[in-house]
Design a protein around this motif. Sequence first.
Motif, PDB file in Angstrom:
ATOM      1  N   ARG A   1       0.823  -1.204   0.000  1.00  0.00           N
ATOM      2  CA  ARG A   1       0.000   0.000   0.000  1.00  0.00           C
ATOM      3  C   ARG A   1       0.865   1.266   0.000  1.00  0.00           C
ATOM      4  NH1 ARG A   1      -3.210   0.589   4.435  1.00  0.00           N
ATOM      5  NH2 ARG A   1      -2.130  -0.995   5.697  1.00  0.00           N
ATOM      6  N   VAL A   2       1.983   1.252   0.742  1.00  0.00           N
ATOM      7  CA  VAL A   2       2.904   2.395   0.724  1.00  0.00           C
ATOM      8  C   VAL A   2       3.450   2.604  -0.686  1.00  0.00           C
ATOM      9  CG1 VAL A   2       5.176   3.210   1.486  1.00  0.00           C
ATOM     10  CG2 VAL A   2       3.562   2.299   3.161  1.00  0.00           C
ATOM     11  N   MET A   3       3.886   1.516  -1.326  1.00  0.00           N
ATOM     12  CA  MET A   3       4.472   1.636  -2.662  1.00  0.00           C
ATOM     13  C   MET A   3       3.446   2.073  -3.700  1.00  0.00           C
ATOM     14  SD  MET A   3       7.269  -1.476  -2.914  1.00  0.00           S
ATOM     15  CE  MET A   3       6.091  -2.813  -2.616  1.00  0.00           C
ATOM     16  N   GLN A   4       2.224   1.552  -3.604  1.00  0.00           N
ATOM     17  CA  GLN A   4       1.204   1.935  -4.576  1.00  0.00           C
ATOM     18  C   GLN A   4       0.836   3.411  -4.443  1.00  0.00           C
ATOM     19  OE1 GLN A   4      -0.121   0.178  -7.186  1.00  0.00           O
ATOM     20  NE2 GLN A   4       1.434  -1.353  -6.702  1.00  0.00           N
ATOM     21  N   LYS A   5       0.702   3.885  -3.213  1.00  0.00           N
ATOM     22  CA  LYS A   5       0.404   5.306  -3.013  1.00  0.00           C
ATOM     23  C   LYS A   5       1.547   6.182  -3.541  1.00  0.00           C
ATOM     24  CE  LYS A   5      -2.699   4.903   0.980  1.00  0.00           C
ATOM     25  NZ  LYS A   5      -3.817   5.658   0.371  1.00  0.00           N
ATOM     26  N   ALA A   6       2.787   5.728  -3.313  1.00  0.00           N
ATOM     27  CA  ALA A   6       3.936   6.474  -3.830  1.00  0.00           C
ATOM     28  C   ALA A   6       3.941   6.464  -5.357  1.00  0.00           C
ATOM     29  CB  ALA A   6       5.231   5.864  -3.294  1.00  0.00           C
ATOM     30  N   GLY A   7       3.618   5.317  -5.927  1.00  0.00           N
ATOM     31  CA  GLY A   7       3.570   5.217  -7.379  1.00  0.00           C
ATOM     32  C   GLY A   7       2.513   6.110  -7.990  1.00  0.00           C
ATOM     33  N   GLU A   8       1.380   6.215  -7.335  1.00  0.00           N
ATOM     34  CA  GLU A   8       0.318   7.094  -7.831  1.00  0.00           C
ATOM     35  C   GLU A   8       0.766   8.545  -7.801  1.00  0.00           C
ATOM     36  OE1 GLU A   8      -2.995   6.213  -5.362  1.00  0.00           O
ATOM     37  OE2 GLU A   8      -3.270   4.185  -6.173  1.00  0.00           O
ATOM     38  N   ARG A   9       1.430   8.967  -6.736  1.00  0.00           N
ATOM     39  CA  ARG A   9       1.905  10.346  -6.639  1.00  0.00           C
ATOM     40  C   ARG A   9       2.941  10.661  -7.711  1.00  0.00           C
ATOM     41  NH1 ARG A   9       4.152   9.868  -0.980  1.00  0.00           N
ATOM     42  NH2 ARG A   9       5.243  11.797  -1.501  1.00  0.00           N
ATOM     43  N   HIS A  10       3.780   9.673  -8.010  1.00  0.00           N
ATOM     44  CA  HIS A  10       4.844   9.878  -9.000  1.00  0.00           C
ATOM     45  C   HIS A  10       4.353   9.595 -10.418  1.00  0.00           C
ATOM     46  CE1 HIS A  10       8.906  10.228 -10.509  1.00  0.00           C
ATOM     47  NE2 HIS A  10       8.960   8.965 -10.897  1.00  0.00           N
ATOM     48  N   GLU A  11       3.125   9.104 -10.538  1.00  0.00           N
ATOM     49  CA  GLU A  11       2.583   8.668 -11.834  1.00  0.00           C
ATOM     50  C   GLU A  11       3.525   7.655 -12.476  1.00  0.00           C
ATOM     51  OE1 GLU A  11       1.933  12.272 -14.059  1.00  0.00           O
ATOM     52  OE2 GLU A  11       0.083  12.732 -12.978  1.00  0.00           O
ATOM     53  N   ALA A  12       3.887   6.664 -11.674  1.00  0.00           N
ATOM     54  CA  ALA A  12       4.913   5.712 -12.058  1.00  0.00           C
ATOM     55  C   ALA A  12       4.399   4.671 -13.040  1.00  0.00           C
ATOM     56  CB  ALA A  12       5.467   5.012 -10.816  1.00  0.00           C
ATOM     57  N   ASP A  13       5.332   4.203 -13.871  1.00  0.00           N
ATOM     58  CA  ASP A  13       5.071   3.070 -14.753  1.00  0.00           C
ATOM     59  C   ASP A  13       5.442   1.762 -14.076  1.00  0.00           C
ATOM     60  OD1 ASP A  13       4.314   4.410 -17.339  1.00  0.00           O
ATOM     61  OD2 ASP A  13       6.293   5.312 -17.062  1.00  0.00           O
ATOM     62  N   VAL A  14       6.391   1.814 -13.154  1.00  0.00           N
ATOM     63  CA  VAL A  14       6.880   0.594 -12.518  1.00  0.00           C
ATOM     64  C   VAL A  14       7.472   0.931 -11.162  1.00  0.00           C
ATOM     65  CG1 VAL A  14       9.167   0.771 -13.597  1.00  0.00           C
ATOM     66  CG2 VAL A  14       8.310  -1.472 -12.871  1.00  0.00           C
TER      67      VAL A  14
END
Length: 333
Positions: free
Chosen positions: A135-148
Amino acid sequence: MSIPVIAFFNNRSGVGTSISMVYHLSWMFADRGLRVVATDLDPQVKLTGAFLDDDQLEGLLTDSGDPRTIFGALQPLKRGTGDIVEAHLEPIADNLVLIPGDMALSAFEEPLSTAWSSCMDREERSFRITSAFWRVMQKAGERHEADVIMVDLGPNLGAINRAAVIAADYVVFALGADLFSIQSLRILGPTLRRWCGEWQDRVTRNPVADLPLPTGRIAPLGYVMLLHALRLDRPVKPIERWIAEIPGAFAEAVLDQAPDPAVTLDTDPKCLARLKDYRSLLSLAQEAQKPMFFLRAADGALGAHSYAVSDAYRDFKAMASKIAAGAGLREMA
Protein backbone atom coordinates in the motif's frame (compact mmCIF):
# COMPACT_ATOMS: atom_id res chain seq x y z
CA MET A 1 -5.52 -0.80 -11.52
CA SER A 2 -2.28 -1.21 -9.55
CA ILE A 3 1.22 -0.24 -10.67
CA PRO A 4 3.45 -3.23 -11.54
CA VAL A 5 5.92 -4.15 -8.81
CA ILE A 6 9.13 -6.00 -9.69
CA ALA A 7 11.15 -7.48 -6.82
CA PHE A 8 14.78 -8.60 -7.14
CA PHE A 9 15.67 -11.56 -4.98
CA ASN A 10 18.58 -13.75 -4.06
CA ASN A 11 19.05 -15.99 -1.05
CA ARG A 12 22.80 -15.69 -0.69
CA SER A 13 24.59 -12.60 0.51
CA GLY A 14 27.06 -11.26 -2.02
CA VAL A 15 25.33 -12.43 -5.19
CA GLY A 16 24.62 -9.36 -7.26
CA THR A 17 25.81 -6.84 -4.68
CA SER A 18 28.72 -5.66 -6.85
CA ILE A 19 26.35 -4.73 -9.68
CA SER A 20 23.21 -3.67 -7.82
CA MET A 21 20.68 -4.55 -10.47
CA VAL A 22 17.86 -2.50 -8.98
CA TYR A 23 20.04 0.60 -8.94
CA HIS A 24 21.20 0.27 -12.53
CA LEU A 25 17.90 -0.92 -13.96
CA SER A 26 16.03 1.90 -12.24
CA TRP A 27 18.37 4.39 -13.89
CA MET A 28 18.07 2.61 -17.24
CA PHE A 29 14.26 2.53 -17.15
CA ALA A 30 14.20 6.22 -16.23
CA ASP A 31 16.68 7.06 -18.99
CA ARG A 32 14.47 5.25 -21.51
CA GLY A 33 11.41 7.30 -20.52
CA LEU A 34 9.65 5.18 -17.88
CA ARG A 35 8.67 6.72 -14.56
CA VAL A 36 10.18 4.68 -11.74
CA VAL A 37 9.82 4.35 -7.97
CA ALA A 38 12.83 2.50 -6.53
CA THR A 39 12.12 1.02 -3.10
CA ASP A 40 14.69 -0.23 -0.60
CA LEU A 41 13.19 -3.02 1.53
CA ASP A 42 16.54 -4.44 2.60
CA PRO A 43 17.43 -3.40 6.19
CA GLN A 44 21.06 -3.27 5.03
CA VAL A 45 20.02 -0.20 2.94
CA LYS A 46 22.61 -0.81 0.21
CA LEU A 47 20.31 0.52 -2.50
CA THR A 48 19.73 3.74 -0.58
CA GLY A 49 23.47 4.08 -0.03
CA ALA A 50 24.04 3.71 -3.77
CA PHE A 51 21.62 6.52 -4.61
CA LEU A 52 22.44 9.03 -1.83
CA ASP A 53 25.55 10.56 -0.30
CA ASP A 54 26.14 10.98 3.42
CA ASP A 55 24.65 14.48 3.59
CA GLN A 56 21.49 13.30 1.85
CA LEU A 57 21.25 10.29 4.15
CA GLU A 58 21.59 12.53 7.20
CA GLY A 59 18.84 14.75 5.78
CA LEU A 60 16.40 11.84 5.99
CA LEU A 61 16.48 12.08 9.78
CA THR A 62 13.98 14.47 11.36
CA ASP A 63 13.56 16.16 14.74
CA SER A 64 10.26 14.34 15.27
CA GLY A 65 12.06 10.99 15.34
CA ASP A 66 10.11 9.71 12.34
CA PRO A 67 12.66 9.35 9.55
CA ARG A 68 11.77 10.12 5.95
CA THR A 69 12.22 6.47 5.03
CA ILE A 70 10.08 3.41 4.42
CA PHE A 71 10.14 2.82 8.19
CA GLY A 72 8.80 6.31 8.82
CA ALA A 73 5.79 5.52 6.62
CA LEU A 74 5.07 2.48 8.79
CA GLN A 75 5.50 4.11 12.20
CA PRO A 76 1.82 4.84 13.07
CA LEU A 77 0.91 1.28 12.13
CA LYS A 78 3.76 -0.20 14.16
CA ARG A 79 2.88 1.95 17.19
CA GLY A 80 -0.79 1.09 16.95
CA THR A 81 -1.76 4.75 16.59
CA GLY A 82 -2.97 4.64 12.98
CA ASP A 83 -2.35 3.25 9.54
CA ILE A 84 0.45 3.88 7.05
CA VAL A 85 1.30 7.44 6.03
CA GLU A 86 2.61 8.67 2.69
CA ALA A 87 6.23 7.75 2.10
CA HIS A 88 8.84 10.42 1.48
CA LEU A 89 9.95 10.33 -2.17
CA GLU A 90 13.57 11.34 -2.61
CA PRO A 91 14.07 12.83 -6.10
CA ILE A 92 16.91 11.20 -8.02
CA ALA A 93 16.26 12.16 -11.67
CA ASP A 94 13.40 13.51 -13.76
CA ASN A 95 11.66 10.12 -13.98
CA LEU A 96 13.16 8.48 -10.91
CA VAL A 97 12.38 8.72 -7.19
CA LEU A 98 13.49 6.63 -4.23
CA ILE A 99 11.64 5.41 -1.15
CA PRO A 100 14.70 5.27 1.11
CA GLY A 101 15.43 2.22 3.19
CA ASP A 102 16.13 2.14 6.91
CA MET A 103 18.13 -0.18 9.16
CA ALA A 104 15.29 0.19 11.67
CA LEU A 105 13.05 -1.72 9.26
CA SER A 106 14.30 -4.90 10.94
CA ALA A 107 12.09 -3.91 13.90
CA PHE A 108 9.07 -4.53 11.66
CA GLU A 109 9.99 -8.20 11.28
CA GLU A 110 8.22 -9.35 14.44
CA PRO A 111 4.91 -7.52 13.79
CA LEU A 112 4.90 -8.95 10.27
CA SER A 113 5.51 -12.46 11.56
CA THR A 114 2.71 -12.21 14.10
CA ALA A 115 0.32 -10.60 11.61
CA TRP A 116 0.82 -13.40 9.09
CA SER A 117 -0.68 -15.90 11.51
CA SER A 118 -3.40 -13.55 12.77
CA CYS A 119 -4.69 -12.92 9.24
CA MET A 120 -6.19 -16.39 9.47
CA ASP A 121 -8.36 -15.08 12.33
CA ARG A 122 -9.70 -12.26 10.13
CA GLU A 123 -7.96 -9.61 12.23
CA GLU A 124 -8.10 -6.24 10.46
CA ARG A 125 -4.86 -4.84 11.90
CA SER A 126 -2.99 -7.95 10.73
CA PHE A 127 -4.15 -7.40 7.16
CA ARG A 128 -3.09 -3.76 7.35
CA ILE A 129 0.37 -4.75 8.60
CA THR A 130 0.87 -7.54 6.05
CA SER A 131 -0.18 -5.33 3.13
CA ALA A 132 1.65 -2.23 4.37
CA PHE A 133 4.60 -2.42 1.96
CA TRP A 134 2.32 -2.82 -1.04
CA ARG A 135 0.00 0.00 0.00
CA VAL A 136 2.90 2.40 0.72
CA MET A 137 4.47 1.64 -2.66
CA GLN A 138 1.20 1.94 -4.58
CA LYS A 139 0.40 5.31 -3.01
CA ALA A 140 3.94 6.47 -3.83
CA GLY A 141 3.57 5.22 -7.38
CA GLU A 142 0.32 7.09 -7.83
CA ARG A 143 1.91 10.35 -6.64
CA HIS A 144 4.84 9.88 -9.00
CA GLU A 145 2.58 8.67 -11.83
CA ALA A 146 4.91 5.71 -12.06
CA ASP A 147 5.07 3.07 -14.75
CA VAL A 148 6.88 0.59 -12.52
CA ILE A 149 7.99 0.06 -8.92
CA MET A 150 11.39 -1.60 -8.42
CA VAL A 151 12.10 -3.34 -5.10
CA ASP A 152 15.43 -4.39 -3.63
CA LEU A 153 15.24 -7.27 -1.14
CA GLY A 154 17.73 -8.68 1.34
CA PRO A 155 19.17 -12.21 1.10
CA ASN A 156 16.83 -14.05 3.50
CA LEU A 157 13.47 -15.75 3.80
CA GLY A 158 12.16 -13.81 6.78
CA ALA A 159 8.85 -12.05 7.37
CA ILE A 160 10.00 -8.78 5.77
CA ASN A 161 10.83 -10.51 2.49
CA ARG A 162 7.64 -12.54 2.63
CA ALA A 163 5.55 -9.36 2.89
CA ALA A 164 7.67 -7.74 0.17
CA VAL A 165 7.35 -10.69 -2.20
CA ILE A 166 3.56 -10.97 -1.88
CA ALA A 167 3.52 -7.25 -2.73
CA ALA A 168 5.29 -8.03 -6.02
CA ASP A 169 3.75 -8.87 -9.35
CA TYR A 170 7.04 -10.19 -10.71
CA VAL A 171 10.26 -11.57 -9.25
CA VAL A 172 13.72 -11.56 -10.81
CA PHE A 173 16.44 -13.83 -9.41
CA ALA A 174 20.14 -12.99 -9.28
CA LEU A 175 22.29 -16.09 -9.73
CA GLY A 176 25.96 -16.90 -9.76
CA ALA A 177 27.55 -19.74 -11.68
CA ASP A 178 27.98 -21.99 -8.66
CA LEU A 179 26.43 -24.78 -6.64
CA PHE A 180 25.10 -22.37 -4.01
CA SER A 181 22.88 -20.54 -6.51
CA ILE A 182 21.36 -23.84 -7.64
CA GLN A 183 20.73 -24.79 -4.02
CA SER A 184 19.14 -21.39 -3.39
CA LEU A 185 16.76 -21.94 -6.33
CA ARG A 186 15.68 -25.24 -4.81
CA ILE A 187 14.83 -23.38 -1.60
CA LEU A 188 13.38 -20.21 -3.09
CA GLY A 189 11.08 -21.76 -5.69
CA PRO A 190 8.97 -23.91 -3.34
CA THR A 191 9.03 -21.17 -0.69
CA LEU A 192 7.63 -18.53 -3.04
CA ARG A 193 4.90 -20.89 -4.23
CA ARG A 194 4.01 -21.68 -0.62
CA TRP A 195 3.87 -17.98 0.29
CA CYS A 196 1.65 -17.34 -2.71
CA GLY A 197 -0.74 -20.14 -1.76
CA GLU A 198 -0.86 -19.08 1.87
CA TRP A 199 -1.61 -15.48 0.91
CA GLN A 200 -4.45 -16.57 -1.36
CA ASP A 201 -5.98 -18.36 1.64
CA ARG A 202 -5.67 -15.22 3.71
CA VAL A 203 -7.06 -12.79 1.11
CA THR A 204 -10.43 -14.52 1.27
CA ARG A 205 -10.55 -13.74 5.00
CA ASN A 206 -10.06 -9.98 4.65
CA PRO A 207 -12.65 -8.44 7.02
CA VAL A 208 -12.53 -4.94 5.45
CA ALA A 209 -14.17 -4.78 2.04
CA ASP A 210 -12.55 -1.46 1.08
CA LEU A 211 -9.01 -2.40 2.21
CA PRO A 212 -6.98 -2.90 -0.99
CA LEU A 213 -4.64 -5.89 -0.91
CA PRO A 214 -1.93 -7.19 -3.24
CA THR A 215 -2.83 -10.16 -5.39
CA GLY A 216 0.32 -12.01 -4.37
CA ARG A 217 0.64 -13.63 -7.76
CA ILE A 218 4.46 -13.52 -7.61
CA ALA A 219 5.14 -14.41 -11.26
CA PRO A 220 8.79 -15.45 -11.84
CA LEU A 221 9.98 -13.11 -14.58
CA GLY A 222 13.34 -14.82 -14.99
CA TYR A 223 16.92 -14.83 -13.79
CA VAL A 224 20.11 -12.89 -14.37
CA MET A 225 23.42 -14.74 -14.51
CA LEU A 226 26.29 -12.87 -12.91
CA LEU A 227 29.46 -14.25 -14.46
CA HIS A 228 32.12 -12.83 -12.17
CA ALA A 229 35.65 -12.62 -13.54
CA LEU A 230 34.75 -14.71 -16.59
CA ARG A 231 34.96 -14.16 -20.30
CA LEU A 232 31.42 -14.67 -21.50
CA ASP A 233 32.59 -16.62 -24.55
CA ARG A 234 35.00 -18.87 -22.67
CA PRO A 235 33.80 -19.83 -19.16
CA VAL A 236 36.25 -21.42 -16.77
CA LYS A 237 35.81 -25.20 -17.07
CA PRO A 238 35.15 -26.07 -13.40
CA ILE A 239 31.98 -23.95 -13.42
CA GLU A 240 30.68 -24.89 -16.85
CA ARG A 241 28.63 -27.64 -15.23
CA TRP A 242 26.87 -25.15 -12.95
CA ILE A 243 26.09 -22.85 -15.87
CA ALA A 244 24.67 -25.83 -17.76
CA GLU A 245 22.46 -26.82 -14.81
CA ILE A 246 20.88 -23.41 -14.19
CA PRO A 247 18.09 -23.55 -16.84
CA GLY A 248 16.88 -26.96 -15.68
CA ALA A 249 17.13 -26.05 -12.01
CA PHE A 250 15.14 -22.84 -12.60
CA ALA A 251 12.42 -24.67 -14.55
CA GLU A 252 12.08 -27.39 -11.93
CA ALA A 253 12.44 -25.39 -8.71
CA VAL A 254 10.90 -22.04 -9.62
CA LEU A 255 8.51 -22.74 -12.51
CA ASP A 256 7.52 -26.18 -11.18
CA GLN A 257 8.02 -27.63 -14.65
CA ALA A 258 9.92 -30.62 -15.96
CA PRO A 259 13.33 -29.43 -17.18
CA ASP A 260 14.09 -29.62 -20.88
CA PRO A 261 17.63 -30.99 -21.40
CA ALA A 262 17.80 -29.21 -24.75
CA VAL A 263 17.48 -25.75 -23.19
CA THR A 264 20.77 -23.98 -22.50
CA LEU A 265 21.63 -20.64 -20.98
CA ASP A 266 21.76 -19.16 -24.49
CA THR A 267 18.31 -20.47 -25.48
CA ASP A 268 16.46 -20.20 -22.17
CA PRO A 269 13.80 -17.43 -22.46
CA LYS A 270 13.93 -17.06 -18.67
CA CYS A 271 17.59 -15.99 -18.81
CA LEU A 272 17.21 -12.21 -18.86
CA ALA A 273 20.91 -11.41 -19.08
CA ARG A 274 24.44 -12.67 -18.67
CA LEU A 275 26.30 -9.89 -16.93
CA LYS A 276 30.02 -9.47 -16.45
CA ASP A 277 31.40 -8.22 -13.18
CA TYR A 278 32.38 -4.76 -14.52
CA ARG A 279 34.73 -4.64 -11.56
CA SER A 280 36.95 -2.08 -13.27
CA LEU A 281 34.04 0.37 -13.40
CA LEU A 282 32.63 -0.17 -9.95
CA SER A 283 34.97 2.07 -7.97
CA LEU A 284 34.67 4.83 -10.58
CA ALA A 285 30.87 4.63 -10.47
CA GLN A 286 30.79 4.71 -6.68
CA GLU A 287 33.08 7.72 -6.54
CA ALA A 288 31.08 9.56 -9.20
CA GLN A 289 27.75 8.48 -7.65
CA LYS A 290 26.26 7.51 -10.97
CA PRO A 291 25.54 4.28 -12.84
CA MET A 292 28.46 2.58 -14.54
CA PHE A 293 26.95 3.19 -17.97
CA PHE A 294 26.81 6.97 -17.41
CA LEU A 295 30.51 7.34 -16.61
CA ARG A 296 32.42 9.81 -18.75
CA ALA A 297 36.05 10.70 -19.34
CA ALA A 298 35.79 13.33 -16.58
CA ASP A 299 34.94 10.51 -14.18
CA GLY A 300 38.07 8.58 -15.16
CA ALA A 301 36.46 6.31 -17.77
CA LEU A 302 39.37 6.47 -20.19
CA GLY A 303 40.81 3.97 -22.64
CA ALA A 304 39.56 0.45 -21.96
CA HIS A 305 37.17 1.82 -19.35
CA SER A 306 35.28 3.75 -22.03
CA TYR A 307 34.64 0.53 -23.93
CA ALA A 308 33.46 -1.16 -20.73
CA VAL A 309 31.01 1.72 -20.20
CA SER A 310 29.53 1.12 -23.66
CA ASP A 311 29.28 -2.61 -22.93
CA ALA A 312 27.51 -1.93 -19.64
CA TYR A 313 25.00 0.37 -21.31
CA ARG A 314 24.27 -2.18 -24.02
CA ASP A 315 23.88 -5.04 -21.54
CA PHE A 316 21.60 -3.18 -19.12
CA LYS A 317 19.52 -1.72 -21.93
CA ALA A 318 18.94 -5.20 -23.37
CA MET A 319 18.05 -6.58 -19.94
CA ALA A 320 15.70 -3.67 -19.23
CA SER A 321 13.93 -4.28 -22.54
CA LYS A 322 13.37 -7.95 -21.70
CA ILE A 323 12.08 -7.13 -18.24
CA ALA A 324 9.78 -4.39 -19.56
CA ALA A 325 8.34 -6.77 -22.15
CA GLY A 326 7.85 -9.56 -19.62
CA ALA A 327 6.15 -7.24 -17.15
CA GLY A 328 3.91 -5.64 -19.78
CA LEU A 329 5.34 -2.17 -19.29
CA ARG A 330 4.79 0.48 -21.91
CA GLU A 331 7.35 0.60 -24.68
CA MET A 332 10.57 2.36 -23.77
CA ALA A 333 12.01 5.22 -25.81
